[in-house]
Design an enzyme around this catalytic site. Structure first.
Site, PDB file in Angstrom:
ATOM      1  N   LYS A 178       0.819  -1.210   0.000  1.00 31.48           N
ATOM      2  CA  LYS A 178       0.000   0.000   0.000  1.00 31.48           C
ATOM      3  C   LYS A 178       0.858   1.267   0.000  1.00 31.48           C
ATOM      4  O   LYS A 178       0.441   2.300  -0.514  1.00 31.48           O
ATOM      5  CB  LYS A 178      -0.914   0.037   1.226  1.00 31.48           C
ATOM      6  CG  LYS A 178      -1.732  -1.211   1.510  1.00 31.48           C
ATOM      7  CD  LYS A 178      -2.872  -1.401   0.542  1.00 31.48           C
ATOM      8  CE  LYS A 178      -3.944  -2.366   1.007  1.00 31.48           C
ATOM      9  NZ  LYS A 178      -3.567  -3.759   1.140  1.00 31.48           N
TER      10      LYS A 178
HETATM   11  C1  LIG Z   1      -4.243  -4.911   0.753  1.00 29.79           C
HETATM   12  C2  LIG Z   1      -3.441  -6.152   0.697  1.00 29.79           C
HETATM   13  C3  LIG Z   1      -3.743  -7.167  -0.219  1.00 29.79           C
HETATM   14  C4  LIG Z   1      -4.947  -7.113  -1.129  1.00 29.79           C
HETATM   15  O1  LIG Z   1      -4.797  -6.136  -2.130  1.00 29.79           O
HETATM   16  P1  LIG Z   1      -6.082  -5.614  -2.934  1.00 29.79           P
HETATM   17  O2  LIG Z   1      -5.610  -4.469  -3.749  1.00 29.79           O
HETATM   18  O3  LIG Z   1      -7.071  -5.198  -1.880  1.00 29.79           O
HETATM   19  O4  LIG Z   1      -6.587  -6.752  -3.739  1.00 29.79           O
HETATM   20  C5  LIG Z   1      -2.902  -8.258  -0.272  1.00 29.79           C
HETATM   21  N1  LIG Z   1      -1.838  -8.379   0.557  1.00 29.79           N
HETATM   22  C6  LIG Z   1      -1.529  -7.431   1.457  1.00 29.79           C
HETATM   23  C7  LIG Z   1      -0.365  -7.623   2.346  1.00 29.79           C
HETATM   24  C8  LIG Z   1      -2.315  -6.283   1.550  1.00 29.79           C
HETATM   25  O5  LIG Z   1      -2.003  -5.341   2.439  1.00 29.79           O
END
Ligand SMILES: *Cc1c(COP(=O)(O)O)cnc(C)c1O
Length: 465
Positions: free
Chosen positions: A112
């Site tokens: 993120k």
């Molecule tokens: C948010 C997240 C995901 C999922 O990603 P999306 O974009 O919501 O599909 C997978 N792994 C981790 C570690 C995350 O923080």
């Protein structure tokens, strides 16, 4: 003139990039998507290009007209300097033509950061240009919250309220949010699931009065700018592995569908792409959609990969919209039915269009642990449980071993030390800049899962309480 952004539900006005950035969820409840997808122009780039240079080429057409070229260049360069590797998102060779794309080298150890570090700076720039302020309201399944807080803390034009499901995020994830001390940050633990948190955010945005009173803005993955920023690393991986000349497949641990959606946009732009593999844990609403053609939400079951414990994948709306031929009205009806009944059959020609671009599979907790253990014993590297889901599903659905398979490594194992220890017997350590995390004091409010309680929290942060 830059690209325009259209709502997936067809009635909200089309916006330019700056407005789409600030608006988040469209007024009709839809998500903003680019009206046209620009062609990727890799001329001038090769496998040695810096991440920032690739980022400029990929993203400029999406923002042109809303921000000056020099300002954008400065923001992009500053953003990626934050990451703890000169490649920003380095590839790790696992053998057998499989690579991890390590997206966990930002301040909160999850992918993120890659988008939010950019979005925080873009928001700040846009608000300064307009001389405005906003309150960011976000729901988190664990990683968005801390990444958003890190990106937005102490920015004086922005307040941020983050809802997380009480007791359903890992200790490290919670502490990364609740130990930040900044006057513009408020953490709220909601008695409910992540889907409850996400629904509360949507309810607040759906209320024009609250929207206006607090100047609500969203940095959840429904914000187009996040998807845009994520397109860059698909292109960068393809450049590094094949100079963009031969297809690369991607397996993506998926929850809200934001990350893999960026891979789809990269492909539409012309990035040479093989399979796009949607990997779920046992919260497998998407895998079941690919099997049956229906979206059916089940109860959320806690798993070892909590950031994917989701039954409503918001960004899936964007791919449905494209598959429908951009039929906003039908999308609105369909998603209203899914929201109220938890179940909707998707028209078969749309399902066919989506199946042409993606495959999907699931891995349960036991398979996750086996994969974590295997990588540790083979190359001595700890991987986090989300990455392990991506790797397991990627291996099992891959069709051509001569084609590179890139597994998006979405978090550091240090964020999920219990799972890592269970799998390998070793407890991964937090990097030194986070080593004090467990000594720091936590700050959060606890509330029930209703809109009034959330509005109280928004009032509190707005009035500086
Ligand atoms: C948010 C997240 C995901 C999922 O990603 P999306 O974009 O919501 O599909 C997978 N792994 C981790 C570690 C995350 O923080």
């Amino acid at each position: 003139m830059g690209i325009e952004y259209l709502s997936t539900r067809g009635t909200a006005p089309a916006l330019g990039f700056g407005d789409a950035l600030l608006t988040g969820l469209a007024a009709d409840g839809g998500l903003y998507c680019p009206a046209e997808v620009p062609e990727l122009d890799l001329g001038g780039l090769d496998e040695t290009s810096s991440y920032a240079d690739i980022a400029l080429v990929v993203m400029w057409p999406y923002v042109e007209g809303s921000i000056g070229r020099e300002d954008f260049t400065d923001i992009v360069e500053e953003t990626y300097r934050v990451f703890r590797h000169q490649d920003v998102v380095p590839l790790v060779d696992l053998g057998n033509n499989i690579h991890l794309l390590d997206l966990s080298l930002g301040p909160t150890l999850a992918f993120k950061d890659v988008a939010l570090q950019l979005v925080g700076r873009l928001l700040d720039h846009e608000l300064a240009m307009r001389d405005e302020r906003v309150t960011v309201l976000a729901a988190t399944s664990g990683d968005t919250g801390s990444a958003a807080i890190e990106a937005l803390k102490n920015r004086d034009r922005i307040n941020i309220v983050v809802l997380h499901p009480h007791g359903r995020v890992s200790d490290v994830q919670r502490r990364q949010m609740t130990t930040v001390v900044a006057p513009n940050v408020r953490n709220v633990a909601v008695d409910g699931t992540f889907d409850d948190c996400q629904n509360l955010v949507k309810a607040a945005f759906g209320n024009p009065q609250h929207r206006a009173e607090f100047g609500l803005a969203a940095v959840n993955s429904i914000n187009w700018a996040r998807v845009m920023a994520q397109i860059v690393y698909y292109v960068s991986a393809s450049l590094r592995l094949t100079r963009g000349q031969a297809p690369v497949s991607f397996s993506v641990p998926t929850g809200n569908f934001g990350n893999i959606l960026a891979g789809w946009y990269a492909k539409q732009m012309g990035n040479s792409t093989g399979q796009l593999i949607v990997a779920s844990n046992r919260n497998d609403v998407l895998t079941r959609f690919f099997d049956t053609g229906s979206l059916t939400a089940n109860q959320v079951v806690p798993s070892l990969s909590p950031s994917m414990d989701i039954q409503i994948s918001s960004n899936f709306e964007r791919i449905l919209w494209e598959a429908s031929g951009r039929d906003g009205q039908t999308i609105a009806t369909l998603l209203a039915q899914f929201q109220s009944e938890g179940d909707v059959e998707v028209p078969t020609d749309w399902v066919g269009a989506i199946r042409a671009d993606f495959v999907a599979g699931r891995a349960d907790d036991e398979e996750t642990l086996v994969e974590m253990r295997r990588v540790y014993s083979e190359i001595g590297r700890q991987i986090d449980p989300h990455t392990a889901v991506g790797l397991q599903v990627g291996r099992s659905l891959r069709v051509d071993e001569r084609e590179p398979l890139v597994v998006l490594s979405t978090a550091s194992p240090a964020k999920f030390p219990d799972a890592a220890e269970k799998a390998t017997g070793e407890r991964p350590e937090l990097p030194s800049f986070l080593s004090e995390l467990h000594q720091r004091r936590e700050h959060f409010e606890r509330t029930t899962a209703d809109l009034d309680a959330v509005v109280d929290q928004l009032r509190a942060v707005s009035s500086g309480r």
